[in-house]
Structure formats: structure tokens, C-alpha cells
Enzyme design. Sequence first.
Site, PDB file in Angstrom:
ATOM      1  N   GLY D  27       0.848  -1.177   0.000  1.00 55.05           N
ATOM      2  CA  GLY D  27       0.000   0.000   0.000  1.00 55.05           C
ATOM      3  C   GLY D  27       0.880   1.222   0.000  1.00 55.05           C
ATOM      4  N   SER D  73       7.570   5.042  -3.996  1.00 53.04           N
ATOM      5  CA  SER D  73       6.652   3.968  -4.379  1.00 53.04           C
ATOM      6  C   SER D  73       6.603   3.808  -5.895  1.00 53.04           C
ATOM      7  CB  SER D  73       5.252   4.312  -3.866  1.00 53.04           C
ATOM      8  OG  SER D  73       4.296   3.498  -4.507  1.00 53.04           O
ATOM      9  N   HIS D  94      -3.385   4.103  -2.008  1.00 47.43           N
ATOM     10  CA  HIS D  94      -3.587   2.881  -2.801  1.00 47.43           C
ATOM     11  C   HIS D  94      -3.357   1.674  -1.911  1.00 47.43           C
ATOM     12  CE1 HIS D  94      -3.600  -0.136  -5.836  1.00 47.43           C
ATOM     13  NE2 HIS D  94      -2.302  -0.354  -5.806  1.00 47.43           N
ATOM     14  N   HIS D  96      -4.423  -2.874  -1.572  1.00 49.36           N
ATOM     15  CA  HIS D  96      -5.093  -4.052  -2.119  1.00 49.36           C
ATOM     16  C   HIS D  96      -6.029  -4.592  -1.027  1.00 49.36           C
ATOM     17  CE1 HIS D  96      -1.899  -5.122  -5.429  1.00 49.36           C
ATOM     18  NE2 HIS D  96      -2.224  -3.852  -5.432  1.00 49.36           N
ATOM     19  N   ASP D 119     -22.874   8.018   3.554  1.00 49.00           N
ATOM     20  CA  ASP D 119     -22.250   8.982   4.465  1.00 49.00           C
ATOM     21  C   ASP D 119     -20.938   9.527   3.897  1.00 49.00           C
ATOM     22  OD1 ASP D 119     -24.177   8.926   6.467  1.00 49.00           O
ATOM     23  OD2 ASP D 119     -23.207   7.312   7.578  1.00 49.00           O
ATOM     24  N   HIS D 170      -7.309  -5.198 -10.147  1.00 45.37           N
ATOM     25  CA  HIS D 170      -6.195  -4.677  -9.365  1.00 45.37           C
ATOM     26  C   HIS D 170      -6.639  -4.322  -7.929  1.00 45.37           C
ATOM     27  CE1 HIS D 170      -2.460  -1.809  -9.478  1.00 45.37           C
ATOM     28  NE2 HIS D 170      -2.643  -2.335  -8.302  1.00 45.37           N
TER      29      HIS D 170
END
Lengths: 231, 231, 231, 231
Positions: D27, D73, D94, D96, D119, D170
Amino acid sequence: MLEQLKEEVFQANLELPRQGLIKYTWGNVSAMDRESGLFVIKPSGVSYETMKASDMVVVDLDGNVVEGEMRPSSDTPTHAVLYKHYSEIGGIVHTHSTWATIWAQAGLDVPVMGTTHADTFYGSIPCARFLTQEEIDRGYEAATGNVIIETFEQRGIDIMAVPGVLLKGHGPFTWGNDAKSAVMNSVVLDEVSKMNLFARDLNHFAEELPQGILDKHYLRKHGKDAYYGQK
Amino acid sequence: MLEQLKEEVFQANLELPRQGLIKYTWGNVSAMDRESGLFVIKPSGVSYETMKASDMVVVDLDGNVVEGEMRPSSDTPTHAVLYKHYSEIGGIVHTHSTWATIWAQAGLDVPVMGTTHADTFYGSIPCARFLTQEEIDRGYEAATGNVIIETFEQRGIDIMAVPGVLLKGHGPFTWGNDAKSAVMNSVVLDEVSKMNLFARDLNHFAEELPQGILDKHYLRKHGKDAYYGQK
Amino acid sequence: MLEQLKEEVFQANLELPRQGLIKYTWGNVSAMDRESGLFVIKPSGVSYETMKASDMVVVDLDGNVVEGEMRPSSDTPTHAVLYKHYSEIGGIVHTHSTWATIWAQAGLDVPVMGTTHADTFYGSIPCARFLTQEEIDRGYEAATGNVIIETFEQRGIDIMAVPGVLLKGHGPFTWGNDAKSAVMNSVVLDEVSKMNLFARDLNHFAEELPQGILDKHYLRKHGKDAYYGQK
Amino acid sequence: MLEQLKEEVFQANLELPRQGLIKYTWGNVSAMDRESGLFVIKPSGVSYETMKASDMVVVDLDGNVVEGEMRPSSDTPTHAVLYKHYSEIGGIVHTHSTWATIWAQAGLDVPVMGTTHADTFYGSIPCARFLTQEEIDRGYEAATGNVIIETFEQRGIDIMAVPGVLLKGHGPFTWGNDAKSAVMNSVVLDEVSKMNLFARDLNHFAEELPQGILDKHYLRKHGKDAYYGQK
């Protein structure tokens, strides 16, 4: 009285929330002392956070309290019936663990679909029938013990080779040589209930484990030719 | 003012993330003081990590803030409507807990499929209808309380025997004698929502629990002949 | 003897429960020392709470214990067969992790449905066939190693590009350059098994990942043109 | 340089494993400083256990490293494209994460089925198409940013009203005013992905949330008439 057994039963009860098998007080563990003919069980509805080993209750095989200031678990008569009928049983656990309870609510036996199951249970875990109204009225908890015995006798299942059962619409009971192994059997039952549900969901035609692999896995861990673990 | 009740409400709010019922600030707990006619509720959108007991807000049954420097939960009018209509209710909880919310989003009542349900809820947990545009416009949160009342009255359900409801497309409300028992009812509702979803998934023909077993389980824990727990 | 490798294997074994891959002692990790031709493996059935690095057992490629006072894992012959056949393998892991085991019980290969899979496994993770009765009788654990080799050779899969396999009705084995990467591959396998099960459940027509995206994701992390991570 | 922003980005990255959104290093979080036209992003493939705030990398809007000793990254070009195109975005995440990735793998938009969704997201969360081979070859990570822009422009979705997207096969990207709110949006996206999957599973005919309730929930938390939270 039976101080060491109380400690074991207390520890085994604490293991239930640690293993994620129960919420609040929804479970009970007991263990039998065959010499005195008495067993030790958790008190009813006591918070696991404040419970002490000395709160465990000593009960005889007719379910009478022999020592202890608290009421024993409301499921005590079920435990008593099982200890009385099966001299091999040394510990009993009752929970409403999520995945085993789901199979109980579905009213289905848990089939042997993998070696995780075969390592501990030598065959399907049976789901006992609903109690009748008459059985409920006469004594629900003792009748629960009796329907477990009926299930194993009618199907000719060895109680120690398949150390667990589902009560339809209710949840699992497991047992073992002592409180600790009975808890371990509850952990395995819940995990295989989860695995088997999703394996069937993923492949409706998933086969049961062949008998040869069931034999191999069960017998390498149990019985005289076992070679798993330290001697 | 109502310092002890604030502490109880604060502790009950902290129990929500501990029990895995909420993420961030997605929940609120309140408790009623019948003597003063006031209730105490969590402030709106405050992080559980920094929240203190003294941040709890005191509100009257028309939803007016009586004491407190923070805005009360935006769901305060729902709580007020329920306390006003039902004098038996002492504590109320609202969450978006995963499994109960799934049933709410599916728009279905949670049927009684096992004793885990029967130990706490004496019948199906109803799913209330969507609010109409007019109700939303007139006051969404108060209308939410009113649709709960409508649901229980139209179906003739005893509010204390079935201490919870699903709001369609939204999530659960539960209640109880106090904040602590209302939280416990939220835990049970979420767990039986999970169990019942997968039991139905595993066996589409899974039966509901027979009335006799529902009676037995509910009544051994509730009412004058209860024998569960310590006296 | 091989003290550093023992420490690595010990730490890798402890990582299994931390990553939620095992309960109790249901798993084993080993690592190979190519110089001496020996590998180090967890002892059989020892509690993770009391296990020490010095309990690790040193074994040769025929599965004979070279050093150690405890019995090695009962799966030792499977590890030995793999190390002997594939000189690239430096570490091996066996678990009954929930989601990978579900695919093994379903008897299905895990298809490449996303980049989480493609980042680690360059193709479907194959499910090996059941062992025959003759194979079980002749030596179950060694035959397990052989059926893994058969699976990869018959399908022409590169053992290091797809560093894992499912044993039908049993569970996963994974491997890698060392014990740590083998554990990491077990974590990925379990997670993609979970994701792929529910993706297929949500959309029965969900497509497999296009070859171009599989190439991109695998090759940006592996091989000479990789540009993921620090140099 | 941008020390406070580095600390914010570092803390937001640590929040990913705490919220159960990532395993290992799967991430990345970044945040933008509009004044200098630079953004701060996590380094590539660095363990969360050893990572420090000073390891964060400063990058310009063309993806060039301006400060930092580590590689940023590998998804940095995606972040750069989004910050360049949308001046409102202050933070990007980002992951997964399990349930959002399942919808991405299923190739489906996440529909609005409840108020938990409403919300935070004012409409369905779109699933972008697969990249073409040409796009992959020309620059996979930048093309990923462009396909997100294409998705929002073709459908006419306001990027800040629906602060998240799924990349087919993805996983999710989310964004917000800053790194912290972008992480919160990832948490919400994963949770609604889970709820909506099982709601649809439980009732294939479950309705989407009526527009009036979607408006009410979104607008009581966002925009000029919001009344949720403290002022």
C-alpha cells in the site's frame, strides 16, 4: 477440593475467548475426576473478566452441587449425562462458536472434506435431531445429553474417535481426555466447519476425502502406530 | 449532572470498538435517567481515542441540550422519540455493525434460526420500511424513531422481548434496561445476523427454530422462572 | 550447528501464527543450507509458546536426523524430496491456512484474477491430485513431495515463478529463496485464495487477468528489469 | 523539507496495517503541498516496522524525486497524474484491501446499498476498465492515473463527491483533502464493499438506497448545510 482440576477447568474456560470461540459468557468447560466420581464446571453467567479458579463448582454425576457457592452452568445436566454414560470422557466443552453453530443451524453433519478434519475427527461430525416438546418439558438439559448418546449409538460412532457433535438449531459440544483437549477439539471443529462451508460454496461437487487419506491422517496422530508429535 | 450515568454511557461507547461493532465514530450509545426525565448521549463525530466521560451531553426528551459543550449525536432525535414512547427503555445503541447492516441492506427480518438468537430475542428481529421523502424532509432522525414504533405496533411485538430493529438500507438500533445491556444486544444481533446468513447460504431449506425450543431458551434466561446466571 | 539458520527457521515458524496462518502446531517451516547439504526444520507437535530456536532439528536430504533431541516435523520427508529435486529452493512452508485449504478441499487451481496474485505468482497455483492408496502405503510424506514434482513437471511450470501448490483435500505448500520469503508466499497465497473465492462468488463471469497485466506486475517485481523496492 | 507533511504521510501509512487494509508493504499513501507544487510519498517496498518519517520521498508533479535517499513507491506516477489533474486532491491512498479488491477483481461498480456508503460516497464507486497493451507498454503507472481521470470524466462524476475508484483486476485508489481523510475513505470503501457483497448474496433483489436517503445522509455530513460532528 479438586483444586488442581479447578485450575485446569478455569484455564480451559479462559481459553474459549482467547481462541475466539465465545462472546461474553456463552460457553462452558468441565472436567471429570473419575476417582471421586465428581466433576468441576464453570459457574453460570459469570463474566470471564472477574471469574476465579475458586469460583468453579464441584458437581456429582446426578448434577447435585457438592461444593461451591455459585450456581453451576445451566448446561450442567448435559455434562453429567455424558460423563455418566461414557467413562472415557475426561473433559467437555459447549460453545456457540460461529462456524460450528452455522452447521448446527443448517441441520447438517459436517462431512470429512480435508485432512484438517481427519487429523482430529475420524469421520463426519453428526448433527443430532431437535428435541421433542415432551423431552423439553421433562428436562431440557438432560435430554440434550441423551440425544447425543442416541445419535452416537444409532449411528454406531465411537465417541472418542469423533469427539464432537452438533445440536440442531443450537451449537456444538466437544469432549476429550481432559478439559484442554476438549477445547482443542472445539477449535478444530469450528475451523473445519468454516473451511467445509466455503469449499462446498466454491465447488458444489467437491469430493469427500478418500478413506485411505482419512485413515492415514487420523492414524498417524492417534492410536498405537502414531508418529506425530514427541514421544 | 448525572455524572454516574455519563460514566456508564462513556464506557458503553468505548465497548463498541472493543467488540468490533464500529469503525471510527460510526455509532452512539445513550442512557436514560427516568427520575429527571433526561438522557445522556455521546457527542457527534468525536474520536473515541480522545473522548472523555465529561464530553457526554445531557438532553431532554424533546432533544434539547440541557448540559454539555459539544453537539450531541446527530441521531439524538431518534433516541428521544424512543425514550419518550417506551418508558421501559433505559439504554439505546446505534451502530453500522457489519452483519446486522447486511440484513438491513438486504431489507429482511432476521429469522430465529438458533438458540443464540433465542437466548436474547424472543422472535424475529424486524426490518423497518424505508422512510418516505416527506418523512425525510420533515425531520429524518425523529421520523426514524417513529418508523421503529410503527413497526413494533403494527406487528404487535413487545419492545423488551425483541430489543432490536433493522432500519432498511441503514443499520440496527438496539435497546435494553441500561446502556450496557443495550450494547450486549447489539453484539448478539450482529453475531446472529452472521450465523443466520451463512446457515441459509449452506442450506437454503434450513428450518427456523421450533417454538418449544425458542420458548425454553428465552424463558430460562428471562422472566420469573429464569434459572440462568447467579441469583 | 547451523545456529543462524536455526534462528531464521525458528523466527519464520513464529511468523505463522502472527500472520493468522495456523492454529496450535498445524504448520512447519524449514530452510536449506546448500553448502552442507542439510536443512533445519521445526520439531513435531511442539507448542509455539514454549518452542526455542535450539529445538529446531537438523536433517539431511534423505530425511535422517543429524542433530537435535526432538523428532522433526512429521512432514520432513516432503521437505527433503523438494530440496533434493529443486536446488533453487531455500525455504519451505506447510500450513493449513484457511482460504488456501478451502481451494485445496474444493480441488481447484487458484486462477490469476488480480494483480495481488500476479505480484508474486506468475500463473495459476496448481492443485495436485489425490495420492493413490499404493502411494499412501509406500510412504505418504515422501509421496506428497513426489506428487508436487509431478504436477509441476507435467504442466511445465517453473517452480520459482509459481512458488506454491495445493494438495487436494489437504492444504498448501509454498517455498522461496529462504524461510522468510516462503512464509511471505504463504501469506499471499492465502489472501488471493480469499479474494478469488469471493470475486467468483460476486461475479461468476469475472475474467482472469489479461496476460499483459500479469506480465507487467510480475516482471516489475521479479527478474532483471524489476523496479519495485529499493535496489 | 516539508517535515510536517512527511510526518502526516508517515502516520497515514502506518494507519493502513492498523486498519487491516494491507499486509506487508502492499500500500502507499501520499499527500500534496500545493504551495510548493510537491508531494510526499512512501518509499517503495520498505517494511512498515523499520520505516521512519524521514524515509518519505519528496516528488514533483512530473514524478521526479526532489528530496530523499530512497526510491519512491512504484505507483508514484499514478499519484502525480492525479494531483496534476485535480487541484482539489490533497492526499491519495492505494491498497489491495480485501473487499474492495474483490469488487475490482469482479470488475463491478460498488452500488449504493446503504447509508454507510452514502455517508462518504455520493454515488456508486466506479470500476475503471483494464488498460490496453499499448497503455501498459507506454507507461503502466501513469496510464493508471489517466484511466481514472477518463472514468470520472466520461461518467461525469465529481471527484470529491465520490473520492475513490476501483482498478479492474487490481484494487482501489481513494483520495481526500489530506492523507488522513484519504485513508478514512479507504476504510469506508473496504467496509461497504464487504457489506454490499453479502447483502447481494443474501437477497439478490436487494434494492439500492432511494435517492432521498442518499441525499440526506451525504448532505448531513458534507457541504454547507452539514450538521454532523462538531463545528
